[in-house]
Design a protein around this motif. Structure first.
Motif, PDB file in Angstrom:
ATOM      1  N   GLU A  35      39.485  34.289  34.859  1.00  0.00           N
ATOM      2  CA  GLU A  35      39.603  35.739  35.030  1.00  0.00           C
ATOM      3  C   GLU A  35      38.953  36.180  36.342  1.00  0.00           C
ATOM      4  O   GLU A  35      39.516  36.987  37.084  1.00  0.00           O
ATOM      5  N   GLU A  36      37.768  35.647  36.625  1.00  0.00           N
ATOM      6  CA  GLU A  36      37.074  36.007  37.862  1.00  0.00           C
ATOM      7  C   GLU A  36      37.860  35.546  39.089  1.00  0.00           C
ATOM      8  O   GLU A  36      37.917  36.244  40.094  1.00  0.00           O
ATOM      9  N   LYS A  39      40.694  38.021  39.637  1.00  0.00           N
ATOM     10  CA  LYS A  39      40.195  39.266  40.223  1.00  0.00           C
ATOM     11  C   LYS A  39      39.878  39.073  41.701  1.00  0.00           C
ATOM     12  O   LYS A  39      40.186  39.930  42.525  1.00  0.00           O
ATOM     13  N   GLU A  42      43.066  38.981  43.705  1.00  0.00           N
ATOM     14  CA  GLU A  42      43.623  40.330  43.847  1.00  0.00           C
ATOM     15  C   GLU A  42      42.856  41.116  44.910  1.00  0.00           C
ATOM     16  O   GLU A  42      43.456  41.808  45.736  1.00  0.00           O
TER      17      GLU A  42
END
Length: 64
Positions: A35-36, A39, A42
């Motif tokens: 997930e990190e 992010k 992005e």
């Protein structure tokens, strides 16, 4: 002198490691890392549109 005494000796082969079983904590940690990473990717994509945040340092010209 007999045989191959000189030179570097090869190390003995190590046995292959068995697959480690992952418990719930390991799975949660891996998911959090993914997930990190998403992010961060992005944020890099958004920042890339505006321009570089840092300069590349001293730039050398192609001329000699």
């Amino acid at each position: 002198m007999s045989g191959r005494q000189g030179g570097k000796k090869k190390p003995l082969k190590q046995p292959k490691k068995a697959e480690n079983e992952m418990d719930d904590e390991d799975r949660a940690f891996k998911a959090k890392q993914k997930e990190e990473a998403k992010k961060l990717a992005e944020m890099k994509a958004k920042a890339g549109k505006k321009g570089p945040l840092t300069q590349g340092g001293i730039k050398k010209s192609g001329k000699k």
